[in-house]
Motif scaffolding. Structure first.
Motif, PDB file in Angstrom:
ATOM      1  N   ASN A  92       0.789  -1.246   0.098  1.00 42.84           N
ATOM      2  CA  ASN A  92      -0.006  -0.068   0.184  1.00 42.84           C
ATOM      3  C   ASN A  92       0.893   1.242   0.027  1.00 42.84           C
ATOM      4  O   ASN A  92       1.880   1.358   1.036  1.00 42.84           O
ATOM      5  CB  ASN A  92      -0.844  -0.033   1.238  1.00 42.84           C
ATOM      6  CG  ASN A  92      -2.093   1.050   1.279  1.00 42.84           C
ATOM      7  OD1 ASN A  92      -1.530   2.332   0.899  1.00 42.84           O
ATOM      8  ND2 ASN A  92      -3.239   0.773   1.611  1.00 42.84           N
ATOM      9  N   SER A 123       0.670   3.031   3.617  1.00 41.71           N
ATOM     10  CA  SER A 123       1.220   2.454   4.888  1.00 41.71           C
ATOM     11  C   SER A 123       2.021   1.157   4.801  1.00 41.71           C
ATOM     12  O   SER A 123       2.695   1.281   3.647  1.00 41.71           O
ATOM     13  CB  SER A 123      -0.661   1.752   4.980  1.00 41.71           C
ATOM     14  OG  SER A 123      -0.507   0.878   4.545  1.00 41.71           O
ATOM     15  N   ARG A 124       2.253   0.545   5.560  1.00 39.05           N
ATOM     16  CA  ARG A 124       3.020  -0.312   5.652  1.00 39.05           C
ATOM     17  C   ARG A 124       2.741  -1.813   5.313  1.00 39.05           C
ATOM     18  O   ARG A 124       3.283  -2.832   5.463  1.00 39.05           O
ATOM     19  CB  ARG A 124       3.695  -0.541   7.378  1.00 39.05           C
ATOM     20  CG  ARG A 124       4.121   0.659   7.511  1.00 39.05           C
ATOM     21  CD  ARG A 124       4.905   0.626   9.039  1.00 39.05           C
ATOM     22  NE  ARG A 124       5.368   1.944   9.493  1.00 39.05           N
ATOM     23  CZ  ARG A 124       4.857   2.843  10.175  1.00 39.05           C
ATOM     24  NH1 ARG A 124       3.544   2.516  10.562  1.00 39.05           N
ATOM     25  NH2 ARG A 124       5.446   4.072  10.795  1.00 39.05           N
ATOM     26  N   SER A 125       1.270  -1.849   4.858  1.00 43.60           N
ATOM     27  CA  SER A 125       0.614  -3.204   4.847  1.00 43.60           C
ATOM     28  C   SER A 125       1.013  -3.688   3.470  1.00 43.60           C
ATOM     29  O   SER A 125       1.149  -2.952   2.372  1.00 43.60           O
ATOM     30  CB  SER A 125      -0.906  -3.040   4.940  1.00 43.60           C
ATOM     31  OG  SER A 125      -1.320  -2.132   3.820  1.00 43.60           O
ATOM     32  N   ASP A 151       2.538   6.739   6.382  1.00 43.24           N
ATOM     33  CA  ASP A 151       3.138   6.424   7.572  1.00 43.24           C
ATOM     34  C   ASP A 151       4.677   6.610   7.595  1.00 43.24           C
ATOM     35  O   ASP A 151       5.247   7.321   8.525  1.00 43.24           O
ATOM     36  CB  ASP A 151       2.855   4.814   7.645  1.00 43.24           C
ATOM     37  CG  ASP A 151       1.483   4.644   8.096  1.00 43.24           C
ATOM     38  OD1 ASP A 151       0.557   5.653   8.458  1.00 43.24           O
ATOM     39  OD2 ASP A 151       1.006   3.531   7.959  1.00 43.24           O
ATOM     40  N   ALA A 159      -2.946   8.506   5.050  1.00 40.03           N
ATOM     41  CA  ALA A 159      -2.844   7.449   5.762  1.00 40.03           C
ATOM     42  C   ALA A 159      -3.988   7.636   7.185  1.00 40.03           C
ATOM     43  O   ALA A 159      -3.475   8.721   7.667  1.00 40.03           O
ATOM     44  CB  ALA A 159      -1.717   6.920   6.272  1.00 40.03           C
ATOM     45  N   ASP A 160      -4.912   7.029   7.123  1.00 36.37           N
ATOM     46  CA  ASP A 160      -5.868   7.093   8.263  1.00 36.37           C
ATOM     47  C   ASP A 160      -5.936   5.936   9.128  1.00 36.37           C
ATOM     48  O   ASP A 160      -6.261   4.869   8.735  1.00 36.37           O
ATOM     49  CB  ASP A 160      -7.290   7.524   7.782  1.00 36.37           C
ATOM     50  CG  ASP A 160      -8.290   7.646   8.966  1.00 36.37           C
ATOM     51  OD1 ASP A 160      -8.099   8.307   9.879  1.00 36.37           O
ATOM     52  OD2 ASP A 160      -9.462   7.004   8.660  1.00 36.37           O
ATOM     53  N   ASN A 161      -5.631   6.090  10.446  1.00 37.01           N
ATOM     54  CA  ASN A 161      -5.605   5.010  11.430  1.00 37.01           C
ATOM     55  C   ASN A 161      -6.483   5.250  12.526  1.00 37.01           C
ATOM     56  O   ASN A 161      -6.669   4.562  13.566  1.00 37.01           O
ATOM     57  CB  ASN A 161      -4.170   4.999  12.171  1.00 37.01           C
ATOM     58  CG  ASN A 161      -2.951   4.884  11.210  1.00 37.01           C
ATOM     59  OD1 ASN A 161      -3.152   3.990  10.268  1.00 37.01           O
ATOM     60  ND2 ASN A 161      -1.837   5.565  11.205  1.00 37.01           N
ATOM     61  N   ARG A 202     -13.917   1.129   9.628  1.00 41.12           N
ATOM     62  CA  ARG A 202     -12.083   1.545   9.634  1.00 41.12           C
ATOM     63  C   ARG A 202     -11.849   1.583   8.278  1.00 41.12           C
ATOM     64  O   ARG A 202     -11.807   0.644   7.643  1.00 41.12           O
ATOM     65  CB  ARG A 202     -11.697   0.296  10.675  1.00 41.12           C
ATOM     66  CG  ARG A 202     -10.018   0.681  10.779  1.00 41.12           C
ATOM     67  CD  ARG A 202      -9.333  -0.362  11.693  1.00 41.12           C
ATOM     68  NE  ARG A 202      -7.975   0.267  12.194  1.00 41.12           N
ATOM     69  CZ  ARG A 202      -7.447   0.968  12.774  1.00 41.12           C
ATOM     70  NH1 ARG A 202      -8.453   1.701  13.521  1.00 41.12           N
ATOM     71  NH2 ARG A 202      -6.378   1.195  12.926  1.00 41.12           N
ATOM     72  N   CYS A 203     -11.346   2.958   7.951  1.00 40.84           N
ATOM     73  CA  CYS A 203     -10.534   2.638   6.617  1.00 40.84           C
ATOM     74  C   CYS A 203      -9.062   3.195   6.712  1.00 40.84           C
ATOM     75  O   CYS A 203      -8.679   4.059   7.649  1.00 40.84           O
ATOM     76  CB  CYS A 203     -11.215   3.724   5.710  1.00 40.84           C
ATOM     77  SG  CYS A 203     -11.449   5.292   6.330  1.00 40.84           S
ATOM     78  N   ASP A 204      -8.346   2.643   5.968  1.00 45.70           N
ATOM     79  CA  ASP A 204      -6.845   3.064   5.906  1.00 45.70           C
ATOM     80  C   ASP A 204      -6.599   4.311   5.465  1.00 45.70           C
ATOM     81  O   ASP A 204      -5.277   4.831   5.657  1.00 45.70           O
ATOM     82  CB  ASP A 204      -6.104   1.876   5.402  1.00 45.70           C
ATOM     83  CG  ASP A 204      -6.217   0.726   5.856  1.00 45.70           C
ATOM     84  OD1 ASP A 204      -6.535  -0.651   5.214  1.00 45.70           O
ATOM     85  OD2 ASP A 204      -6.190   0.463   7.088  1.00 45.70           O
ATOM     86  N   VAL A 205      -7.176   4.871   4.348  1.00 45.50           N
ATOM     87  CA  VAL A 205      -7.071   6.181   3.749  1.00 45.50           C
ATOM     88  C   VAL A 205      -8.194   7.011   3.728  1.00 45.50           C
ATOM     89  O   VAL A 205      -9.146   6.767   3.367  1.00 45.50           O
ATOM     90  CB  VAL A 205      -6.588   5.847   2.112  1.00 45.50           C
ATOM     91  CG1 VAL A 205      -6.092   6.920   1.483  1.00 45.50           C
ATOM     92  CG2 VAL A 205      -5.221   4.857   2.261  1.00 45.50           C
TER      93      VAL A 205
END
Length: 406
Positions: free
Chosen positions: A109, A112-114, A320, A342-344, A358-361
């Motif tokens: 991604n 992010s780190r995923s 991130d 990036a949204d944590n 929950r969303c990552d972005v």
């Protein structure tokens, strides 16, 4: 038509020295034998399998095995034969990490780190990058404990701070200096020549972000106070504080250094039954969500952050481990003036069951102040995942040409 192969070798040499990335150098060398002979092939380590081991000295962490440093690159890929009139995605933003142990590339991604655990069945194993329009948007470096549990991926790595690095003569073998944020909030510097960490004690407020801008290290703390970090580990104030937000980011855009101020809202979950005297599970009951951003540009002479109301055609990306920017034209979107981050945290999507997703972005529109999860902005969501339609047709027959089977 001009015969570009006849350009003087002296001019070609000067042009090659101004190419900023190893990827651009490789494309330059692929034009013809004349161009290839005037540009030195980039060393493979510049494509970042692994950097030298970083010894754990200076109190960085409680590990005797030290750190390794890996590099990841964010690319913007575009199909040159795409028809923008169809409304189909023509651009793809992706992050890659080269695995030197098995000569494979992992897709991640970009913010992010995923890692992407699964790819579409028709996704090619080989790309002919010379057939694509490619722009290197940014790069990031990731510190990893050498004794962390590799099967857990980044989840098993306790060191998760952003890292920036400056290589002498663009070659890590000639020495490099690394800047990151210590767990205490102070700045930490590692010099390959010294082989040890130095913790910079200057910290009126914990630092939020670091960046390499115009060949120099910059760091910003939680108040917006920005410092220039010298190779001698001395700090010089480069920008006065900008109060108001909760987290600061540094981004380079169009040659300018920008500060992006993220504002968060803290609110208790509805129906949680949370009592003020119950602090044991506070994190479970309290949600933080991003509500808006402010953007500033550094006035290097006045050492002031100047308010920016409009990014014009630019789109800022806050990840991130890296920040970068691109034009709306390059991204093949209708307009810019937006921030993708990036949204944590949690967004309330306003569903009838009052559930949250929950969303990552997330995306913030500077023009009208709207903010929401990536999926609510189709022009941007198509940039990430799944891969665009044209990827399935971009197979490289190099192995067949070499007499090998695919």
């Amino acid at each position: 038509m001009a015969d570009w192969t006849q350009l003087p070798s002296e001019l070609l040499y000067l042009i090659s020295k101004r190419l900023r990335t190893s990827f651009d150098v490789n494309r330059f060398r692929s034009v013809c034998s004349t161009w290839r002979s005037t540009a030195t092939s980039p060393k493979r380590h510049r494509l970042a399998p692994r950097f030298p081991v970083l010894p754990d000295e200076g109190g960085m962490a409680n590990t005797s095995n030290g750190f390794s440093l890996s590099k990841r690159i964010i690319f913007l890929l575009r199909s040159p034969n795409s028809n923008t009139q169809t409304g189909r995605s023509t651009s793809w933003v992706i992050k890659i990490e080269e695995d030197g142990s098995n000569n494979r590339v992992q897709l991640l991604n970009p913010l992010s780190r995923s890692r992407f655990d699964s790819l579409p069945e028709n996704f090619p194993k080989i790309f002919n990058l010379l057939e694509l329009s490619i722009v290197e948007l940014g790069e990031e470096f990731v510190l990893s404990y050498l004794n962390h549990l590799s099967y857990l991926g980044d989840a098993g790595n306790l060191y998760m701070e952003k890292v920036v690095i400056s290589c002498l003569d663009n070659n890590p073998n000639n020495g490099f200096v690394l800047l990151t944020i210590h767990v205490s909030g102070k700045l930490a510097v590692f010099k390959s020549s010294d082989k040890k960490w130095t913790i910079i004690q200057d910290m009126p407020s914990p630092y939020d972000d670091v960046i390499l801008y115009e060949g120099n290290f910059y760091a910003v703390d939680n108040t917006g106070r920005t410092v220039l970090v010298g190779l001698d580990c001395e700090t010089t104030e480069a920008g006065m504080p900008v109060y108001g937000g909760d987290k600061k980011f540094l981004v380079e855009s169009k040659g300018d250094l920008l500060l992006v101020d993220m504002h968060l809202s803290v609110e208790a979950s509805e129906g949680s039954g949370f009592a003020e005297d119950n602090f044991e599970n506070l994190a479970f009951y309290i949600n933080e969500r991003t509500v808006r951003f402010n953007v500033f540009k550094l006035d290097e002479v006045g050492k002031q952050w100047v308010d920016v109301k409009n990014l014009d055609d630019r789109v800022l990306f806050l990840g991130d481990d890296c920040t970068f920017s691109a034009t709306a034209e390059d991204l093949d979107v209708c307009r810019g003036n937006c921030i993708i981050f990036a949204d944590n945290f949690f967004y309330s999507l306003g569903d009838e069951d009052e559930s949250s997703e929950r969303c990552d972005v997330g995306v913030f529109d500077l023009e009208n102040g709207t903010i929401g999860p990536l999926q609510k902005f189709p022009q941007f969501s198509k940039l990430f995942w799944p891969p665009p339609w044209w990827t399935s047709s971009r197979l490289l027959d190099a192995q067949l040409g070499n007499g090998e089977s695919t």
